[in-house]
Motif scaffolding. Structure first.
Motif, short mmCIF file in Angstrom:
data_model
loop_
_atom_site.label_atom_id
_atom_site.label_comp_id
_atom_site.label_asym_id
_atom_site.label_seq_id
_atom_site.Cartn_x
_atom_site.Cartn_y
_atom_site.Cartn_z
N TYR A 177 0.80 -1.35 0.07
CA TYR A 177 0.07 0.12 -0.16
C TYR A 177 0.93 1.26 0.09
O TYR A 177 1.72 1.39 0.97
N PRO A 178 0.84 1.97 -1.07
CA PRO A 178 1.81 3.33 -1.13
C PRO A 178 0.99 4.07 0.05
O PRO A 178 0.12 4.26 0.35
N ASP A 191 -8.14 2.31 -0.08
CA ASP A 191 -7.20 1.99 -1.06
C ASP A 191 -7.50 0.22 -1.60
O ASP A 191 -6.77 -0.30 -1.81
N VAL A 192 -8.87 0.15 -1.99
CA VAL A 192 -9.62 -1.02 -2.43
C VAL A 192 -9.22 -1.23 -3.91
O VAL A 192 -9.71 -0.40 -4.59
N CYS A 205 -9.72 -8.48 -2.00
CA CYS A 205 -9.11 -7.56 -3.06
C CYS A 205 -7.82 -6.89 -2.23
O CYS A 205 -7.55 -7.09 -0.95
N LYS A 206 -7.06 -6.21 -3.06
CA LYS A 206 -5.74 -5.59 -2.81
C LYS A 206 -6.37 -4.18 -1.92
O LYS A 206 -6.98 -3.74 -2.25
N ARG A 207 -5.91 -4.17 -0.38
CA ARG A 207 -6.67 -3.11 0.07
C ARG A 207 -5.65 -2.89 1.37
O ARG A 207 -4.62 -3.46 1.64
N HIS A 230 -6.78 4.07 7.23
CA HIS A 230 -7.31 4.87 6.13
C HIS A 230 -6.53 6.14 6.33
O HIS A 230 -5.89 6.71 7.24
N ASN A 231 -6.77 7.15 4.98
CA ASN A 231 -6.32 8.16 5.05
C ASN A 231 -7.25 9.01 4.14
O ASN A 231 -7.19 9.77 3.21
N CYS A 232 -8.37 9.15 4.79
CA CYS A 232 -9.78 9.80 4.23
C CYS A 232 -10.67 10.10 5.18
O CYS A 232 -10.74 9.81 6.38
#
Length: 970
Positions: free
Chosen positions: A622-623, A936-937, A949-951, A957-959
């Protein structure tokens, strides 16, 4: 009074068609950059184009797309006779071919993901006037495959007879970047397709974050076995395996932390320094490592051999270690630290001069003393050594027969070479293949880059760079040293990190460019060879600005301390850097180097990845860095920070709630999309309290988005423009036709957007259909063979008002039809029931199978990953997405969430697919007490739930809830 206003509106509706939503019209400003409609840089097609020939050298179309445009052109021209073909063919062709322009994203307004994409490219004023004079009635033909022809009949009929309205719709106000001026702008096209440069000549590149959280990543290598794995070594003694998709295997490939000598203090040069895999690793399953070790309080360099486990292709057998070579180190610095295999199959070992300052050991120093291995490049043969000595000496080693010289020596006179590489050679000619480049760290004044050759003396300690260090040795006529290909003073940097010559496929502009850096200054640099003179030209590399790097997943900043460079199996380049130069600080990041100016043609660089058998778990990547495309817009320019000096981020790099809608990556083979703007909250600017208007919605009223906009938005004074016309026509159609029958995609691939509240029946009172408007008799000498659809005049919505709206004005709610259909009665009953039971946020999902009844699901235990769509209007096919994890419901952020993830959700709920993914809480924002579960899903589309899924990790989170994602299923 209201009736009189409505009567006046009825007669002036054609003018209001252009007035309604002017606030959606963005001012064209700033500098555009080459970009295609698929959000990627332009390219040179693999085969010359046949139809749009002017873009054969550089553009956005391959031969397949060129053929699609050609077919569309001839389909349109079938409607013309010969004179019409002669008059309008050139206009139709030029407009259609702008999809192939390197500036197509700008011409179609696709650079900003927040705004609807234009359906025709932006034209210059003079060109538009000529088009209007000769071929204005052909506009509907250009729009035929974008939407229902009747949908745009109103639009074209309204503007065709008025040149100003016609060109306000088509014209791009930026005269530099409109068509055809964009092709004749000398300054703009001077270096089109080349690496972008800033005013000082610095090459502007961008980066993609590949891995993070590493402890001083010192090396990254690949196995060259078709798996496209890469192996990353940390100074502490771990080596990790990363798969082609970016995931890391949780078990280390190698763990030597118990044996490696290092410390947590910044700048310690000891530790695990390098790893190399046997060039035939798929058959000879051996790896070689270079690390510092303490033996009886004596510091040594150890080169060891390990064998792969027979039961796991991603882990070495720790018990198989065999020492190849050990060298005693007089001091703790200048440890060298490079291993690599040459094209000859031999292992090259690069060892430092022993440390301290000025190589003070002996009369000439270690580097000039061929009886010691310190300060040397060694070459040994490690093949066929299972039953004998750990290595043998190649028969052509240069000092094999020299008395008192160590036979392992291949070159000497080096100080502390840090990072070397082998040139793969030009992809076409093979020129340069096998050359060995090294960065050699200097003493007090200069850093240098050397080209290593057999038997070469590289001058240390007699010389540092091109200058003398030990003047007495420097004047010795027998020195016969090889000068570096490049040296730079310490004002540019104080510790060179050697790099690679780019020979990959994805960035053709970079072919032949040697890219390297400096550990201390954080400077990225490049060298380009002049083939004729043999000289190397220096160019600094800097990070492109936000506009240059405005592509998906790209960033334009990095941590300062550049530790190492690498290339993957395909030849793409990377570098590793950290914000804290400590072996125990998890501040290391791996970046991929990206040229945003040009890419390879689609399909040219595709690779087939061999399968990898995995034991253990995968840790998804995850970036952490904010993508440039997601950066929060500011009203004033913010200085760009190109390098990070500490792990504490600069204000520009601070994570903020993402406000850019990130659409799914468009594809050229999708069907059309109808664009309907949604009204949502924005975090870009605080609204003064005096301009905030509260709207009271009665239980029986379901307002459309257009109604909300008219109630809360001041009316503009100059209602012209492309978006105004298109969006007005779209909003007008909401009150006439069910939007759920709209096809989910459209050709140009913009994300489908729906109004927040919609109904399947008109909300206005029934009115008799007006008669078709009479076509004008003043037509140019253009004959259409097929009959055009009759222009339809759309009945005006009752919410239009000529009364000027001021910040203190609150508009009246329009009258609503009191005669409801059965569907509306059922929805009203449902809403009243929810109000009585207090279940205003209750979710009613569409049951699986053919049944239409509501599935209550009482007594059924919910599984982790269950989803629901939360809505306030009782619709089961749309709403804010919530997911059930750890015993509670929570929301999902819209970052990276695409239609593929939406389809996973819709299939869970019994639907076939996702018609639309709504960003920025367009379908409702959750209360503050509701947790944000996922961010980031990224889904492939075949997963059974979002948890597959990739997440990001659950709860990380950043939101904010302003970015709650919504889904419309169908």
């Amino acid at each position: 009074m209201m009736a009189l206003q409505n009567c006046n509106l009825h007669h002036s509706f054609p003018h209001l068609l252009l007035l309604g939503l002017l606030l959606l019209l963005h001012a064209w400003g700033g500098c555009c950059h080459p970009q295609c409609l698929d959000y990627k840089p332009p390219f040179e097609p693999r085969q010359p184009l046949v139809f749009c020939k002017e873009y054969s050298k550089f553009g956005c179309c391959d031969l397949e797309k060129d053929g699609e445009i050609s077919a569309k052109f001839y389909t349109i021209m079938d409607n013309f006779d010969h004179s019409g073909y002669e008059a309008c063919g050139k206009y139709i062709r030029s407009i259609l071919c702008q999809e192939c322009s390197p500036y197509s994203a700008h011409l179609y307004d696709a650079e900003d993901a927040n705004t609807p994409m234009r359906m025709v490219p932006g034209l210059c004023g003079d060109y538009c006037s000529g088009y209007w004079l000769q071929c204005r009635y052909t506009l509907s033909l250009l729009l035929e495959d974008v939407g229902n022809p009747q949908q745009f009949a109103n639009l074209t009929a309204t503007i065709e007879e008025d040149r100003k309205k016609f060109c306000d719709f088509l014209e791009l106000k930026d005269k530099q970047y409109c068509y055809p001026n964009v092709l004749t702008n000398t300054e703009l096209n001077a270096n089109l397709g080349l690496v972008r440069e800033d005013p000082t000549g610095c090459l502007e590149l961008c980066l993609q974050e590949v891995a993070n959280g590493l402890r001083n990543p010192v090396a990254m290598i690949h196995a060259d076995d078709g798996t496209h794995r890469f192996f990353v070594a940390e100074q502490l003694g771990y080596v990790w395996v990363y798969l082609a998709n970016g995931s890391r295997i949780d078990r280390p490939f190698l763990n030597l932390t118990h044996a490696v000598l290092t410390s947590p203090w910044a700048g310690d040069e000891r530790g695990f320094l390098c790893i190399a895999l046997h060039p035939r690793f798929d058959t000879v399953k051996k790896a070689y490592v270079y690390y510092s070790v303490s033996v009886k309080k004596e510091e040594r360099i150890r080169i060891s051999e390990f064998t792969l486990l027979t039961t796991d292709d991603n882990q070495l057998d720790h018990s198989s270690e065999r020492t190849i070579l050990e060298v005693t180190e007089p001091a703790s610095n200048h440890n060298g630290g490079q291993l690599l295999f040459g094209r000859d199959g031999y292992l090259y070992i690069f060892i430092g001069d022993g440390g301290r300052a000025g190589d003070p050991f002996g009369k000439f120093g270690n580097s000039q003393n061929k009886s010691t291995l310190l300060g040397k490049v060694l070459r040994v043969d490690v093949d066929y050594n299972d039953d004998g000595a750990p290595y043998s000496i190649p028969s052509d080693n240069p000092f094999l027969h020299e008395k008192e010289a160590r036979p392992e020596i291949y070159a000497y006179g080096v100080r502390n070479m840090w990072r070397c590489s082998i040139d793969r050679g030009d992809p076409t000619t093979g020129r340069g293949g096998g050359r060995m480049f090294c960065g050699d760290v200097g003493q007090n004044k200069f850093e240098e880059v050397d080209l290593i050759v057999k038997g070469g003396n590289y001058g240390w300690r007699a010389k540092e760079g091109f200058s003398c260090y030990d003047r007495k040795l420097c004047l010795n006529s027998s020195l016969d040293d090889i000068l570096p290909i490049f040296a730079y003073p310490h004002k540019l940097g104080k510790s060179v990190t050697g790099g690679y010559i780019y020979r990959g496929c994805q960035m053709p502009n970079l072919n032949g460019l040697y890219i390297f850096g400096d550990f201390m200054s954080g400077r990225l640099m490049s060298l380009k060879e002049n083939v004729t003179s043999g000289e190397w030209q220096y160019r600094e590399i800097c990070m492109g600005g936000d506009q240059t790097c405005r592509f998906p997943k790209l960033i334009n900043s990095y941590y300062k301390y550049i530790i190492s460079f690498a290339e993957d199996e395909a030849g793409e380049l990377y570098f590793m850097s950290t914000g804290v130069a400590s072996a125990k600080a998890r501040a290391g990041v791996i970046y991929k180097i990206v040229d945003p100016s040009r890419r390879a043609a689609p399909g040219k660089c595709s690779v087939k990845t061999a399968p990898v058998k995995i034991k253990g778990k995968l840790v998804h990547f995850y970036p952490k860095e904010e993508f440039v495309i997601n950066k929060k817009p500011t009203t004033t320019p913010v200085p760009t920070t190109t390098r990070k000096t500490t792990t504490t981020k600069s204000p520009q790099r601070k994570k903020t709630p993402i406000i850019i809608i990130k659409p799914p990556m468009p594809t050229r083979k999708t069907i059309r999309k109808t664009i309907i703007q949604t009204t949502s909250k924005t975090t870009t600017r605080k609204t003064p309290p005096t301009t905030t208007l509260k709207t009271t919605i009665k239980p029986t009223t379901v307002p459309t988005t257009a109604q909300k906009a008219m109630e809360t938005t001041p009316a503009p004074t100059t209602p012209t423009g492309y978006r105004t016309t298109i969006m007005t026509a779209a909003f007008t159609r909401i009150a006439q036709t069910p939007i759920i029958t709209t096809s989910p995609t459209r050709k140009l691939g913009r994300p489908l957007q729906y109004a927040r509240f919609t109904t399947s029946q008109p909300l206005t009172s029934a009115q008799p259909p007006p008669s078709p408007s009479t076509p004008s008799l003043k037509r140019p000498q253009v004959v259409l063979i097929s009959e055009r659809p009759a222009a339809l005049t759309t009945p005006r919505p009752q919410y239009w008002s000529l009364k000027p709206t001021s910040p203190g004005y609150k508009s009246q709610r329009p009258p609503i039809s009191t005669t409801m259909t059965k569907t509306q009665e059922e929805r009203l009953w449902l809403r009243e029931k929810l109000e009585i039971t207090g279940g205003g946020n209750q979710v009613f999902k569409k049951p699986r199978g053919r049944g239409r009844g509501l599935k209550r699901g009482r007594g059924r235990k919910l599984r982790a990953g269950s989803v629901r769509l939360v809505t306030t209007d009782g619709l089961s096919d749309r709403g804010r997405l919530e997911i059930f994890i750890r015993g509670e419901w929570g929301t999902v952020c819209d970052d990276l969430f695409t239609s593929k993830a939406g389809s996973v959700v819709c299939r869970q709920l019994g639907f076939t697919t996702a018609l639309a993914v709504m960003k920025r809480a367009a379908l409702g924002e959750a209360d503050r007490n509701v947790r944000i579960m996922l961010d980031d899903v990224e889904c492939e589309g075949g997963e059974r739930s979002l948890l597959e899924c990739k997440r990001s990790r659950v709860g990380k989170h950043n939101c904010s809830h302003g970015e709650d994602v919504g889904v419309i299923c169908g």
